[in-house]
Scaffold this motif. Structure first.
Motif, PDB file in Angstrom:
ATOM      1  N   VAL A 123       1.186   5.258   0.008  1.00 20.70           N
ATOM      2  CA  VAL A 123       0.459   6.479   0.333  1.00 20.70           C
ATOM      3  C   VAL A 123       1.238   7.663  -0.213  1.00 20.70           C
TER       4      VAL A 123
ATOM      5  N   GLU B 221      -6.766   5.525  10.152  1.00 26.61           N
ATOM      6  CA  GLU B 221      -7.550   5.027   9.014  1.00 26.61           C
ATOM      7  C   GLU B 221      -6.792   3.945   8.248  1.00 26.61           C
ATOM      8  N   LEU B 222      -5.491   4.135   8.086  1.00 30.23           N
ATOM      9  CA  LEU B 222      -4.687   3.151   7.360  1.00 30.23           C
ATOM     10  C   LEU B 222      -4.621   1.830   8.127  1.00 30.23           C
TER      11      LEU B 222
ATOM     12  N   ALA C 154      -3.522  10.824  -0.212  1.00 31.54           N
ATOM     13  CA  ALA C 154      -3.668  11.492   1.084  1.00 31.54           C
ATOM     14  C   ALA C 154      -3.189  12.928   0.944  1.00 31.54           C
TER      15      ALA C 154
ATOM     16  N   THR D 124      -0.843   9.813  -7.598  1.00 32.76           N
ATOM     17  CA  THR D 124      -1.277   8.417  -7.642  1.00 32.76           C
ATOM     18  C   THR D 124      -1.400   7.892  -9.073  1.00 32.76           C
TER      19      THR D 124
ATOM     20  N   VAL E 249      -1.507  -1.182  -4.162  1.00 25.72           N
ATOM     21  CA  VAL E 249      -2.614  -0.246  -4.011  1.00 25.72           C
ATOM     22  C   VAL E 249      -2.024   1.130  -3.736  1.00 25.72           C
ATOM     23  N   THR E 250      -2.491   2.151  -4.448  1.00 26.81           N
ATOM     24  CA  THR E 250      -2.059   3.517  -4.167  1.00 26.81           C
ATOM     25  C   THR E 250      -3.170   4.255  -3.442  1.00 26.81           C
ATOM     26  N   VAL E 251      -2.793   4.977  -2.396  1.00 27.16           N
ATOM     27  CA  VAL E 251      -3.754   5.699  -1.569  1.00 27.16           C
ATOM     28  C   VAL E 251      -3.440   7.187  -1.638  1.00 27.16           C
TER      29      VAL E 251
ATOM     30  N   VAL F 222       0.859  -1.188   0.000  1.00 26.43           N
ATOM     31  CA  VAL F 222       0.000   0.000   0.000  1.00 26.43           C
ATOM     32  C   VAL F 222       0.892   1.233   0.000  1.00 26.43           C
TER      33      VAL F 222
ATOM     34  N   THR G 195      -8.074   0.140   7.864  1.00 24.43           N
ATOM     35  CA  THR G 195      -8.434  -0.344   6.526  1.00 24.43           C
ATOM     36  C   THR G 195      -7.516  -1.456   6.040  1.00 24.43           C
ATOM     37  N   TYR G 196      -6.213  -1.319   6.257  1.00 24.96           N
ATOM     38  CA  TYR G 196      -5.264  -2.234   5.624  1.00 24.96           C
ATOM     39  C   TYR G 196      -4.546  -3.179   6.589  1.00 24.96           C
TER      40      TYR G 196
END
Length: 363
Positions: free
Chosen positions: A48, A87-88, A69, A54, A65-67, A46, A91-92
């Protein structure tokens, strides 16, 4: 898919990473991140980063996965970083955090993630060696370890040694689907040659004087007059850059300006993949051109390849620079010129830049 022969001894399921700026530094993470994803296909990664960056991660591995922020707006300040980490984690559920930036924000992320039971590893910045390389007197002119190697080192610290298995965003030159850049231009006809020019950078110490770059364009236009299939694409960003590039495009028939059109990274990277050569400064465009697979010629002024920021697989032969004793005076090109005249850039003759471009075209 290439796997690491050492496997996944820590049993990681999810690896969290972060790098928020600058654009070129984020582009430099891509060869390393894509490689680590391919070395550990059973692990989810992941990344960020800033929302605007992104879309640079095109043709990414399935386990990346790109997040997005926005750390200047949605996650501003200590409270915002704390909320982002919460949150990270929710979620992950990361098993480890790899800090690819090592600035206050990402160090705060490390603190909050460790408080949540997530171990961390961090990129090392050789500040003392950079000062020795860029100081005015008694320079230590030795090349520093590349930034990409330092990214790999951060993953190694996290227990994720990497085999280099990145072969470009498109796995070869001119292999990107022309439909991706259809909004910019039709596919390149057989026998035609395309040149990209990205003449700007974030700091003056990296920018070849526009009046001299205009002379490079004039030389290329004279060649295009004899070679109708030769086209020039001009890349730039802000309003002032847009005005310059549009003026050049109006005066040089072979040139097309992309500035201000907002085609986006996927379209521009696909176009760059079809270029026969890309001329850049020591800038984000250099790194994007390199990973997109375009042969890249770069101009270096206040900075120097010894600082560790050459483009992916870029050779010394593809750089344009002068052997001045004051160089480099800056790692990022953001310091005032010691001489006051930016001789490192102004003394580069347009004919030399043109000849380097033609040399690449003829290989």
């Amino acid at each position: 898919m290439a796997q690491n022969p050492e496997g996944n001894p820590h049993g990681y399921r999810t690896v969290l990473m972060a790098r928020f700026s600058a654009l070129g530094d984020v582009a430099m993470t891509i060869p390393v991140i894509y490689s680590v994803c391919r070395c550990y296909p059973d692990v989810s990664f992941v990344m960020v980063t800033r929302p605007s960056m992104t879309t640079m991660f095109v043709n990414s591995p399935d386990n990346l996965v790109t997040v997005a922020a926005d750390v200047k707006k949605d996650y501003d300040g200590v409270g915002g970083i704390r909320r982002l980490c919460a949150e990270l984690v929710q979620t992950y559920k990361p098993d480890v955090f790899v800090d690819l930036h090592n600035v206050l924000r990402t160090r705060l992320m490390s603190v909050f993630l460790r408080l949540s039971g997530v171990p961390t590893a961090r990129i090392f910045k050789p500040r003392a060696k950079r000062r020795a390389l860029t100081r005015k007197h008694n320079k230590v002119m030795l090349p520093l370890v590349s930034q990409r190697a330092r990214y790999r080192e951060a993953f190694f610290k996290a227990g994720l040694p990497i085999n280099d298995c990145f072969d470009g965003l498109y796995h070869g030159r001119s292999s990107a689907d022309p439909a991706l850049f259809a909004a910019i231009t039709a596919p390149k006809p057989e026998g035609c040659r395309w040149i990209g020019i990205a003449p700007f950078a974030a700091h003056a110490g990296k920018v070849y004087p526009p009046e001299q770059m205009e002379k490079v364009l004039a030389l290329l236009q004279a060649r295009a007059d004899q070679e109708p299939g030769l086209r020039i694409f001009l890349f730039g960003g802000g309003a002032s850059e847009q005005r310059v590039l549009e003026d050049w495009a109006a005066r040089f028939p072979a040139a097309t300006s992309l500035a201000g059109k907002r085609y986006g990274f996927p379209a521009e990277l696909a176009l760059i993949n079809h270029l026969d050569v890309m001329l850049t400064m020591d800038s984000a465009n250099m790194h994007m051109a390199a990973i997109a697979g375009a042969p890249t010629v770069s101009i270096w002024g206040a900075t120097h390849p010894y600082c560790g920021f050459k483009g992916w697989r870029q050779t010394d032969e593809s750089t344009v620079q002068l052997p001045l004793s004051c160089r480099p005076c800056s790692v990022f090109g953001d310091k005032p010129c010691m001489r006051g005249d930016l001789l490192c850039l102004t003394a580069i003759r347009p004919e030399n830049v043109y000849n380097k471009i033609i040399q690449v075209l003829q290989t």
